[in-house]
Write a protein that holds these residues in place. Structure first.
Motif, PDB file in Angstrom:
ATOM      1  N   GLY A   1       0.801  -1.219   0.000  1.00  0.00           N
ATOM      2  CA  GLY A   1       0.000   0.000   0.000  1.00  0.00           C
ATOM      3  C   GLY A   1       0.829   1.262   0.000  1.00  0.00           C
ATOM      4  N   PRO A   2       0.249   2.359   0.452  1.00  0.00           N
ATOM      5  CA  PRO A   2       0.908   3.669   0.375  1.00  0.00           C
ATOM      6  C   PRO A   2       2.139   3.814   1.252  1.00  0.00           C
ATOM      7  N   GLY A   3       2.355   2.900   2.183  1.00  0.00           N
ATOM      8  CA  GLY A   3       3.528   2.991   3.045  1.00  0.00           C
ATOM      9  C   GLY A   3       4.819   2.610   2.349  1.00  0.00           C
ATOM     10  N   TYR A   4       4.708   2.042   1.145  1.00  0.00           N
ATOM     11  CA  TYR A   4       5.905   1.618   0.423  1.00  0.00           C
ATOM     12  C   TYR A   4       6.609   2.810  -0.218  1.00  0.00           C
ATOM     13  N   ARG A   5       7.933   2.835  -0.140  1.00  0.00           N
ATOM     14  CA  ARG A   5       8.740   3.882  -0.769  1.00  0.00           C
ATOM     15  C   ARG A   5       9.532   3.282  -1.928  1.00  0.00           C
ATOM     16  N   ASP A   6       9.324   3.817  -3.111  1.00  0.00           N
ATOM     17  CA  ASP A   6       9.948   3.291  -4.321  1.00  0.00           C
ATOM     18  C   ASP A   6      11.472   3.347  -4.202  1.00  0.00           C
ATOM     19  N   LEU A   7      12.129   2.248  -4.580  1.00  0.00           N
ATOM     20  CA  LEU A   7      13.576   2.156  -4.495  1.00  0.00           C
ATOM     21  C   LEU A   7      14.295   2.727  -5.708  1.00  0.00           C
ATOM     22  N   TYR A   8      13.558   3.284  -6.668  1.00  0.00           N
ATOM     23  CA  TYR A   8      14.190   3.754  -7.905  1.00  0.00           C
ATOM     24  C   TYR A   8      15.322   4.756  -7.652  1.00  0.00           C
ATOM     25  N   PRO A   9      15.193   5.714  -6.714  1.00  0.00           N
ATOM     26  CA  PRO A   9      16.330   6.614  -6.453  1.00  0.00           C
ATOM     27  C   PRO A   9      17.598   5.877  -6.047  1.00  0.00           C
ATOM     28  N   LEU A  10      17.458   4.770  -5.331  1.00  0.00           N
ATOM     29  CA  LEU A  10      18.634   3.989  -4.955  1.00  0.00           C
ATOM     30  C   LEU A  10      19.251   3.308  -6.171  1.00  0.00           C
ATOM     31  N   ILE A  11      18.405   2.909  -7.127  1.00  0.00           N
ATOM     32  CA  ILE A  11      18.920   2.282  -8.352  1.00  0.00           C
ATOM     33  C   ILE A  11      19.736   3.291  -9.154  1.00  0.00           C
ATOM     34  N   VAL A  12      19.245   4.512  -9.223  1.00  0.00           N
ATOM     35  CA  VAL A  12      19.977   5.567  -9.930  1.00  0.00           C
ATOM     36  C   VAL A  12      21.315   5.838  -9.252  1.00  0.00           C
ATOM     37  N   ALA A  13      21.324   5.801  -7.914  1.00  0.00           N
ATOM     38  CA  ALA A  13      22.552   6.086  -7.160  1.00  0.00           C
ATOM     39  C   ALA A  13      23.518   4.910  -7.144  1.00  0.00           C
ATOM     40  N   HIS A  14      22.994   3.694  -7.263  1.00  0.00           N
ATOM     41  CA  HIS A  14      23.832   2.490  -7.173  1.00  0.00           C
ATOM     42  C   HIS A  14      23.568   1.607  -8.394  1.00  0.00           C
TER      43      HIS A  14
END
Length: 489
Positions: free
Chosen positions: A202-215
């Motif tokens: 649900g809405p409590g999830y935070r997308d990991l895409y920024p971490l993929i861009v950084a790593h």
């Protein structure tokens, strides 16, 4: 010809993926009117209307090859989530994508780290590559112990595979922990996070895409099989750095995903309200299971995906087999070394009604059997106590008789030949032997008393507690076979 000696890697050591019979055949074999498959995290809530519209008009596209680049789906993901299209690889669900990654990066000279209870499919793909698998522990809340993963990385480590949420338990490592973890992972170690069940958070999830861009060494896998209801179409996608994306596109078949799957995935993404309704429906059913477990004193794991996991204690295997005979298929977790746990994919409310009613019958029957055994034991003890009292009364009468005879002899001056003392000593020895026999019988009877679940009063019902994962870590590590991984002798 021995073809097994010609295959690459460790393929010859394995048996094919175990596939069950079709449901119609199983239903006929069992002779049941209804069959409920609650062991595969399949959605019982169908697909959105937009997906049904695609299905209704697909005939005209049947004669054409699918879009090899998945252009429209990638554009849809970009418009909704802001993903760079060069960071997206579309595959025949997460299983194909994991297999491609293992083919690309693993070999017998490297190792791969997989936390306990992560996913048997991840482990199978790694095993087929021939790479050495290092298994790490879990935390008390069932999540992967990321510190243990870091401690296990060495110069031969090529990849880390983590199912997040874990499948089927649903334990989830949060964004901040993963962010700190990635800061410490060497850049030449590829970290793969399988987010197949992520939509249920649900809405409590935070997308990991920024971490993929950084790593660039971080990859995330997603699926349309569960909340979207597209399991039979086999479609998912991978988010990664552009370089890894390009390498995997070299390996994948150009037409690895059908056009029907691509179009239905696009339509599913256009109907986010449908997914929200599905997730809410699962939340409602999950609460029903939690209330049931609280009332009957059962422990249910505190996770949030499309299934629930319940600790049935020593009755787990018996309950599972009894449900199978009724046409209800659940997932016993003995293949993970968790012999007391059963994982149940949630269904529609009427299916939950039927399942819980049968579980209630089992629990009540066990409680009644336990009560009857306890009453029988109490009656046996009472009978033995009565017998002890009768024997004691008899011994007392004999002692009084002997004492009177001894007193009379003394009064008359008759000689004492010692026979009275001998008779008393013999009586004491007989009494001690009988008491020892009774104690031994009681001990043997007590060992046979059933330990079935007792039915509590409604007023004393409590919320189910969370099972401590630490108590089963050792058992899980000792498990040598899984439900889906088959190694030839």
């Amino acid at each position: 010809m021995d073809f097994s000696s010609m295959v690459n890697g460790d393929i010859a050591r394995f048996l094919p993926y175990h596939m069950s019979k079709p449901l119609s055949v199983i239903q006929k074999d069992l002779g049941v009117k209804h069959l409920f498959r609650l062991n595969a995290s399949e959605s019982p809530f169908g697909v959105s209307k937009k997906v049904r519209d695609v299905l209704a008009s697909y005939e005209e596209r049947m004669a054409y090859f699918p879009d090899a680049h998945a252009y429209e789906l990638k554009q849809k993901l970009k418009s909704i989530y802001g993903y760079n299209v060069n960071h997206i690889t579309v595959g025949a669900d997460t299983q194909e994508l994991v297999s491609l990654l293992c083919r690309a990066f693993l070999n017998p000279d490297v190792n791969v780290i997989i936390p306990q209870l992560s996913s048997v499919n991840l482990e199978r793909s790694a095993q087929l590559s021939g790479a050495r698998i290092i298994t790490t522990g879990i935390m008390d809340d069932w999540t992967a112990d990321l510190d243990a993963v870091l401690d296990s990385i060495n110069e031969r480590t090529r990849m880390v595979l983590i199912s997040n949420p874990s499948n089927p338990l649903g334990a989830f490592n949060v964004y901040t922990d993963l962010e700190a973890f990635m800061e410490l992972v060497p850049p030449d170690v590829i970290v793969v996070l399988d987010e197949e069940l992520i939509d249920f958070l649900g809405p409590g999830y935070r997308d990991l895409y920024p971490l993929i861009v950084a790593h660039p060494n971080l990859l995330v896998l997603r699926s349309f099989s569960h909340a979207y209801g597209l399991a039979s179409l086999r479609i998912g996608y991978m988010l990664s750095g552009e370089e890894i994306c390009g390498l995997i596109n070299v390996l994948r078949d150009p037409y690895n995903v059908s056009q029907l799957a691509l179009d239905c995935a696009c339509a599913a993404l256009d109907d986010r309200s449908f997914v929200k309704r599905v997730v809410h429906a699962y939340d409602v059913e999950r609460n029903r299971f939690r209330d049931f477990c609280g009332y009957y004193g059962l422990t249910m794991l505190n996770t949030r995906t499309s299934s629930v996991t319940i600790d049935f204690g020593t009755q787990a295997e018996r309950y599972y087999n009894a449900l199978v005979q009724l046409g209800i298929f659940t997932r016993p977790l003995s293949y993970l070394g968790l012999n007391t746990l059963i994982n149940i994919s949630m269904g529609r409310p009427n299916v939950t009604d039927y399942l819980l009613s049968k579980l209630e019958e089992f629990i009540v029957a066990d409680s009644q059997a336990l009560k009857a055994a306890q009453e029988e034991e109490a009656a046996r003890i009472a009978s033995a106590d009565d017998s002890d009292e009768s024997m004691e009364n008899s011994r007392s009468k004999k002692r009084r008789s002997i004492a009177k005879r001894h007193h009379l002899r003394s009064k008359l001056g008759s000689p004492d030949d010692g026979s009275d003392e001998q008779l008393l000593a013999e009586m004491e020895r007989e009494a001690a032997a009988k008491e020892a026999a009774v104690d031994a019988a009681h001990a043997a009877d007590g060992a046979d008393v059933s330990h079935a679940t007792a039915v509590p009063d409604a007023a004393s019902a409590d919320t189910a507690a969370t099972t401590d994962a630490a108590t089963v870590t050792a058992a899980a590590a000792a498990a040598t076979s899984t439900a889906d991984t088959h190694v030839a002798p």
